[in-house]
Design an enzyme around this catalytic site. Structure first.
Site, PDB file in Angstrom:
ATOM      1  N   GLU B  31      32.090  31.655  29.326  1.00  0.00           N
ATOM      2  CA  GLU B  31      32.654  31.739  30.885  1.00  0.00           C
ATOM      3  C   GLU B  31      31.821  30.220  31.631  1.00  0.00           C
ATOM      4  OE1 GLU B  31      34.868  33.033  32.482  1.00  0.00           O
ATOM      5  OE2 GLU B  31      34.430  31.570  34.094  1.00  0.00           O
ATOM      6  N   SER B  45      48.444  37.760  43.767  1.00  0.00           N
ATOM      7  CA  SER B  45      49.104  38.755  44.747  1.00  0.00           C
ATOM      8  C   SER B  45      48.743  40.445  44.496  1.00  0.00           C
ATOM      9  CB  SER B  45      50.509  38.676  44.198  1.00  0.00           C
ATOM     10  OG  SER B  45      51.193  37.478  44.806  1.00  0.00           O
ATOM     11  N   ILE B  47      49.078  42.169  42.842  1.00  0.00           N
ATOM     12  CA  ILE B  47      50.028  43.915  42.174  1.00  0.00           C
ATOM     13  C   ILE B  47      50.246  43.763  40.513  1.00  0.00           C
ATOM     14  CG2 ILE B  47      52.668  44.007  42.091  1.00  0.00           C
ATOM     15  CD1 ILE B  47      52.896  41.818  44.096  1.00  0.00           C
ATOM     16  N   HIS B  49      52.755  44.902  38.370  1.00  0.00           N
ATOM     17  CA  HIS B  49      54.846  44.427  38.164  1.00  0.00           C
ATOM     18  C   HIS B  49      55.076  45.694  37.928  1.00  0.00           C
ATOM     19  CE1 HIS B  49      54.323  41.120  41.327  1.00  0.00           C
ATOM     20  NE2 HIS B  49      54.297  40.533  40.516  1.00  0.00           N
ATOM     21  N   VAL B 171      32.108  25.526  27.338  1.00  0.00           N
ATOM     22  CA  VAL B 171      32.853  25.425  26.241  1.00  0.00           C
ATOM     23  C   VAL B 171      33.501  23.712  26.387  1.00  0.00           C
ATOM     24  CG1 VAL B 171      34.675  25.554  24.074  1.00  0.00           C
ATOM     25  CG2 VAL B 171      33.545  27.175  25.240  1.00  0.00           C
ATOM     26  N   LYS B 249      58.681  34.735  42.531  1.00  0.00           N
ATOM     27  CA  LYS B 249      59.517  35.889  42.978  1.00  0.00           C
ATOM     28  C   LYS B 249      58.727  36.000  44.318  1.00  0.00           C
ATOM     29  CE  LYS B 249      57.437  39.121  39.303  1.00  0.00           C
ATOM     30  NZ  LYS B 249      56.639  38.577  38.237  1.00  0.00           N
ATOM     31  N   CYS B 441      26.492  39.211  57.387  1.00  0.00           N
ATOM     32  CA  CYS B 441      26.269  39.895  56.626  1.00  0.00           C
ATOM     33  C   CYS B 441      25.491  38.597  55.865  1.00  0.00           C
ATOM     34  CB  CYS B 441      27.316  40.652  55.468  1.00  0.00           C
ATOM     35  SG  CYS B 441      28.197  39.778  54.740  1.00  0.00           S
TER      36      CYS B 441
END
Lengths: 416, 481
Positions: B31, B45, B47, B49, B171, B249, B441
């Site tokens: 990563e 979003s 979701i 779907h 990478v 969408k 916090c």
């Protein structure tokens, strides 16, 4: 067996401490003060500048010194204090659910609850500052905490948005600690801070104040690198060709405070959309009997002295409620804000022979103004004022004997 | 020497790592950012779907429908929040009505349960839909999830079962010699038999390292959003979509798994994959489109705005394939919407393609790593007190807006992922996601991170390298030079 208290006060800042004292000194026997931080004092602890206490103690104190006075007064009482304890919820039946490391999750039954848990800062998201999410952009109060409590500077080249008092105080404070403050930008054509702070925090340090300016863009990679200011017109729209770019690593926001009232809204206490605090009567009681609100969680004050005064009253009223269960329902009249008045507190008063303090703010700066307290169409009281500023809360004490009718009361102001 | 290197720890890479974790092979996830789930996955979003929307027979259609089904079991197995709250897609004029009826047919073809509902039924279910609504398409299987939460859970399970993860490892080059890939990061070089490119917005760049033949173009598509505070449950119960257009969408209303509401996204092509700005125009566009569909939108409760970039490609469908000219290099690209919903099925497809090449031995000691102690403050009182007795830190609230305890934060730091940053903690356990946005916090989070990781507070990052929050310690002896 559930633990029982006469009065539970939520929040151990100036408001909470003062209201606990008010409740105790007026006869409430078992009073509990709940504070989430490791010590009492609330935000006063990070306000190490002076200017506190001129009204209340008739001398000029720093924030921590002001808190210390209240703490000393508390020490002479039998008020129970729980530190590092967070109230998670309250119920309409006045249960207080709270939690800490030692006692775990506890439910306490109160006869009256006073919510005095302060306010939070408005963030960049509530004013739609365009640009990326970057390190180096934070609220002024957070930077103040980092500097004054934790001992860290959050940046070296600083721009401040918003000329509220915290912004002004931080302009001076960051400068004193070696940061370069390039300016304070304010979207309004006038400052939103106390006049003494403009002089002592900006003028004395040659920090420019850009009135009628707002942020057009913030940019950088992971850390803030640049802020672009733009001038705005009367409708707060950015004027083309007025952009100024500042190479800064820090942007502090002093763009307003919002009373923190999740505990109250969760039980559907009636709220005032202007103040974001509860609707209260002149006992500082909300629409739920036995639940009181005061301090900055009721409305944002500019002076802690007024927080103390108001909260002591709220505490006294909570004690009276517990002792006498006075459920006077008759002769309640509404109080409304009218022309050029942003809001007024209380929202309702009970007609009796006692005094009431009307607290209100004007919507714009005014010179030579006339404040009128009316009942129906009749002017009951008139007060002349040389200057009125939105940043400075007005506090007018009236004996309620003057209100002879059942009509609503309204507060108005006009130029003369 | 690894058997498989997965590049990218977003939702796709995480699901692939999860499915490969049960095999007795050496798997490494690389990563580039300091924390996982920091790209496309953290800003969308959120979701799952239902799958009526993608073109029938496309990979998007097939994998969306399958992925949606898979979420139920996987989230149960790992103990991750997931709810099927259903969705309404709304038509406000004749044209949209025609389009919606077509979508209904398409839903049937994709084998997705949908129903057409009239104005009365719609407004009975969702009273804040405008009176001008004409027709709605109800899809009961639409679900919601916190995308990073599932990623964290998948990767924690994978790591617990022996998969390796290296964050902050970008990478920079890949070479293939004989049958071995040599994968270079700034820090190190790793060798592997297979490469799976799940690098989201950078997929084409990673693929370019091994071939000149990248047959698609990346179109970074920015979406801006608003987040509304918890406590506005009266506003909507389900996901609300407008009738989709060729741009996508449209601007949606999404109740989140944690009780917030998302409004957005916009859809703007940008030049730069890091261009996650919010703009005045974009935010205005959201409000305009929401107001077309809904009454009483609680804008007053806005606590945040953000932008995310979706990796659309010129091929329009998902690209999940082994490179023709570079065997054993599997490319997973163009995972835009419905990528989150499809992710488990995408990973399954990758797993199957590996199994076709060779038989993979199963681990004998594979154990599921379940998420534990989620949201202490919402548990029954007896259980909270039992936990506090075990560990008093579960009694100390650090994040007042979301009621998150110090114990939960320490668990996140000490967990298999080794979270190091303020944003990493925020994604894992939520402090800073509430109405104060960390105003109260953040100092406490920095303190806990510095203490637990035994580093200086000035070393603590907001997210990526260079995003330090505290710059100079003022009270050290002699001051800063």
């Amino acid at each position: 067996m559930m633990n029982q208290y006469d009065v539970v006060v939520i929040g151990g800042g100036a408001g909470g401490m003062s209201s606990a004292l008010g409740a105790y000194q007026n006869g409430a026997k078992k009073v509990l003060l709940v504070e989430r931080d490791i010590e009492l004092g609330g935000i006063l602890q990070q306000c190490i500048h002076n200017g506190f206490g001129l009204h209340h103690y008739k001398e000029e104190l720093t924030g921590p010194a002001y808190a210390e006075r209240l703490k000393q007064e508390l020490m002479d009482t039998e008020i129970d204090i729980k530190l590092q304890t967070t109230v998670l919820k309250i119920t309409k039946d006045k249960e207080v659910h709270m939690m800490n490391e030692k006692d775990g999750y506890q439910v306490i039954q109160a006869k009256a609850i006073i919510a005095s848990n302060g306010c939070r800062e408005r963030t960049r998201h509530q004013i739609d500052i365009p640009g990326k999410r970057l390190s180096g952009i934070m609220t002024a109060g957070l930077a103040q905490r980092y500097l004054n409590i934790d001992g860290y500077l959050v940046g070296k080249k600083v721009l401040i948005l918003g000329s509220g008092d915290i912004g002004l105080i931080m302009a001076r404070r960051m400068t004193l600690e070696g940061a370069k403050v390039l300016g304070v930008a304010e979207i309004m054509p006038y400052s939103n801070g106390l006049n003494r702070n403009i002089v002592q925090c900006l003028h004395d340090y040659d920090i420019p104040l850009y009135l009628s300016h707002t942020i057009a863009k913030v940019s950088g990679n992971d850390r803030l690198e640049q802020v672009t200011l733009s001038e705005v017109d009367e409708k707060f729209q950015m004027k083309e060709g007025t952009n100024k770019t500042f190479e800064v690593d820090t942007l502090l926001l002093s763009v307003g405070l919002i009373p923190d009232n999740k505990l109250l809204t969760d039980i559907s206490v009636k709220m005032n959309p202007i103040t974001n605090g509860a609707y209260v009567n002149d006992k500082y009681q909300t629409n739920i009997e036995g639940i009181f609100a005061c301090g900055n969680s009721l409305h944002v004050h500019d002076l802690v002295d007024y927080v103390s005064e108001e909260s002591y009253e709220a505490g006294k009223n909570a004690a009276n409620y517990v002792l006498h269960q006075n459920k006077v329902k008759q002769n309640i009249i509404n109080v409304k804000s009218s022309d050029h008045i942003h809001y007024v507190i209380p929202n309702q008063i009970m007609l009796d022979n006692k005094n009431v303090a009307f607290k209100f703010r004007v919507t714009k700066p005014m010179e030579k103004a006339l404040i009128m307290i009316k009942q129906g169409n009749k002017i009951v009281i008139e007060i002349k004022k040389r200057h009125l500023l939105p940043a400075e809360m007005e506090n007018v004490k009236v004996n309620k004997k003057v209100f002879k009718y059942d009509d609503d009361i309204s507060i108005e102001v006009k130029g003369v | 020497m690894y058997d498989v290197i997965i590049i990218g720890s977003g939702i796709t890479g995480a699901f692939i790592a999860h499915f490969l974790a049960k095999y007795d092979i050496k798997v490494l996830v690389l990563e580039k950012d300091v924390e996982v789930s920091d790209g496309v996955t953290k800003a969308n979003s959120a979701i799952i779907h239902s799958g009526y929307d993608p073109k029938p027979n496309s990979l998007k259609a097939k994998l969306n429908v399958l992925g949606n089904k898979m979420y139920g079991d996987i989230t149960k197995e790992l103990n991750v929040n997931f709810k099927r709250i259903g969705s309404y897609t709304l038509a406000f004029d004749k044209e949209e009505e025609v389009q919606l009826k077509k979508l209904y047919q398409q839903g049937n073809k994709n084998k997705v349960e949908t129903y057409l509902l009239g104005k009365k039924e719609l407004r009975a279910k969702e009273p804040n839909i405008k009176e001008t609504v004409r027709l709605g398409l109800y899809a009961p299987t639409t679900g919601i999830i916190a995308p990073w939460e599932i990623v964290y859970a998948l990767l924690e399970n994978a790591i617990y079962n022996g998969v390796e993860l290296k964050t902050n490892h970008e990478v920079i080059d890949i070479k293939k010699e004989k049958n071995i890939f040599c994968v270079k990061t700034k820090e190190n070089t790793y060798y592997t038999r297979y490469v799976i490119n799940a690098s989201g917005l950078f997929a084409h760049k990673i693929t370019q390292m091994v071939t000149n033949d990248v047959d698609y173009e990346m179109r970074y598509t920015r979406g801006q959003y608003y987040v509304i505070d918890r406590g506005y449950d009266d506003y909507v119960n389900s996901v609300i979509y407008p009738t989709p257009t060729n741009k996508g969408k449209g601007v949606l209303i999404v109740p989140t798994i944690h009780g917030n509401i998302l409004l957005g996204p916009t859809s703007e092509i940008v030049d730069n994959p890091n261009d996650t700005e919010v703009t005045k125009d974009g935010l205005h566009y959201i409000k305009e489109h929401i107001d077309y569909m809904m009454n009483h939108t609680p804008y007053k409760g806005i606590i945040r705005s953000f932008s995310g970039i979706r990796p659309k490609t010129s091929r329009e469908d998902f690209i999940i394939e082994e490179l023709k000219d570079v065997k054993h290099f599997i490319q997973v690209a163009g995972i835009e919407s419905p990528g989150l919903a499809s992710a488990p099925a995408i990973a399954k497809m990758v797993e199957d393609s590996l199994l076709k090449k060779e038989q993979l031995p199963m681990k004998s000691d594979y154990r599921v790593y379940k998420q534990k102690n989620l949201k202490i403050s919402e548990k029954p009182i007896d259980e909270i007190n039992r936990l506090i007795k075990q560990n008093p830190k579960y009694g100390k609230i650090i994040c007042r807006c979301e009621s998150i305890t110090e114990g939960e934060i320490i668990d996140a730091i000490k967990g298999p992922l080794g979270i190091k940053t303020v944003d990493g903690i925020k994604r894992k356990v939520r402090p800073g996601s509430g109405r104060c946005q960390g105003g109260f916090c953040q100092p406490l989070i920095i303190e806990i991170l510095a203490r637990e990781l035994k580093v200086r507070k000035t070393d603590i990052l907001l997210n990526n390298v260079g995003s330090n929050i505290l710059i100079v310690e003022t009270k050290q002896s002699g001051g800063e030079k």
